[in-house]
Design an enzyme around this catalytic site. Structure first.
Site, mmCIF file in Angstrom:
data_model
loop_
_atom_site.group_PDB
_atom_site.id
_atom_site.type_symbol
_atom_site.label_atom_id
_atom_site.label_comp_id
_atom_site.label_asym_id
_atom_site.label_seq_id
_atom_site.Cartn_x
_atom_site.Cartn_y
_atom_site.Cartn_z
ATOM 1 C CB CYS A 1 1.865 42.796 -15.612
ATOM 2 S SG CYS A 1 0.274 43.725 -14.528
ATOM 3 C CG ASN B 1 0.014 50.711 -25.200
ATOM 4 O OD1 ASN B 1 0.047 51.422 -26.491
ATOM 5 N ND2 ASN B 1 -0.742 51.396 -24.177
ATOM 6 C CB ALA C 1 -11.829 44.989 -20.183
ATOM 7 C CG ASN D 1 1.946 48.016 -16.001
ATOM 8 O OD1 ASN D 1 2.575 48.755 -16.000
ATOM 9 N ND2 ASN D 1 0.752 47.852 -16.378
#
EC number: 1.2.1.10
Length: 314
Positions: free
Chosen positions: A133, A17, A171, A292
């Site tokens: 973020c 992404n 993670a 974010n």
């Protein structure tokens, strides 16, 4: 291969992404950057397929595949949008080839960089870490307070939609809190910092929300603090258009007789500054609620554009 003498060739490592959104931002908006490679490890990933459709050279061979690409010799900057664990080797390989790295993972091998705060101090650093973020959203506010009043303690809470948190984000939760906490201090200017991340499962998904608490001196100038914060919000919004104050800055004074309790029960007199932010994504590739992720790619693009502009001008 470099297509424009006024542009630097860049590679994007990570076809998920963040990497895909970053690629689209560079292709649409960059003035000084040219995407020379999109790098992944899954040949079936949507990011690699999309890159190929857009005419960007691709490899599913990871960092070794990138080095083997015909145009690798032209690459001057590489964005790493993989994971903290993978970044160490990527940084080592790219460093050997003289490629400057903009790290979007919480690995923190290089200096923490928040464009509106300290980018110009690190334009020539071989590895720039974009914090997290939550860090990109909140550290400018901590810095805005600290430049007009001492910040004894700063705490940030980043609330993001569960649907915007992919496997890489999940993670790296521990790295997120550790990296952001350190950067609140070293970049934001707080004497002590703490970071909390909340994955919000609400449906429909909510936009990224960030809360910043700063404890400063009891007699600190509230007008100066608010002006500094609003100026900073405008500065961040210049490269993250969906970044905004959600409500007015709040101030609460605590006296020695009625001190503020914070961080494991410590008590202290002072002025508590509370700032509530919202970050709406630009929806280039990711949905608008994924602010974010958008703030990370926007900050990375802003950093690379400034680095490239300084080199082209030279």
């Amino acid at each position: 291969m470099m297509k424009d003498l006024d542009k630097l060739a860049v590679a994007i490592i990570g076809s998920g992404n963040i990497g895909t959104d970053l690629m689209i931002k560079v292709l649409r908006h960059a003035k000084h950057l040219d995407v020379a490679a999109m790098v992944g490890i899954d040949p079936a990933s949507d990011g690699l397929a999309r890159a190929a459709r857009l005419g960007v050279p691709t490899t599913a061979g990871g960092i070794d595949g990138l080095v083997a690409m015909p145009g690798f010799a032209d690459v001057r900057i590489a964005f790493d949008a993989t994971s903290a664990g993978a970044h160490a080797r990527h940084a080592e390989v790219l460093g050997r080839h003289g490629v400057q790295v903009i790290d979007l993972t919480p690995a923190a091998i290089g200096p923490f960089v928040v464009p509106v705060v300290n980018l110009f101090e690190h334009l020539d650093a071989p590895n720039l870490n974009m914090v997290t973020c939550g860090g990109q959203a909140t550290i400018p506010i901590v810095h805005a307070v600290s430049r007009v009043a001492p910040v004894h303690y700063a705490e940030i809470v980043a609330s993001i939609s569960s649907r915007s948190a992919g496997p890489g984000t999940r993670a790296n939760i521990d790295e997120f809190t550790e990296t952001t906490s350190k950067a609140i201090e070293t970049v934001g200017g707080a004497a002590r910092g703490k970071a909390i991340i909340v994955l919000n499962p609400a449906e429909p998904p909510l936009m990224m929300r960030d809360t910043v608490y700063c404890l400063t001196d009891e007699d600190a100038d509230t007008a100066a603090i608010e002006h500094s914060i609003r100026t900073m919000v405008d500065a961040v919004a210049s490269y993250v258009p969906g970044y905004r104050l959600k409500q007015a800055v709040q101030f609460d004074r605590y006296t020695a007789a009625q001190p503020l309790a914070f961080d494991a029960g410590e008590r202290r007199a002072g002025l508590k500054v509370s700032v509530f932010l919202e970050v709406e994504g630009a929806a280039h590739y990711l949905p608008s609620y994924a602010g974010n992720l958008d703030i990370m790619t926007s900050a990375a693009l802003a950093a690379a554009e400034q680095i490239a502009a300084s080199r082209v001008a030279a």
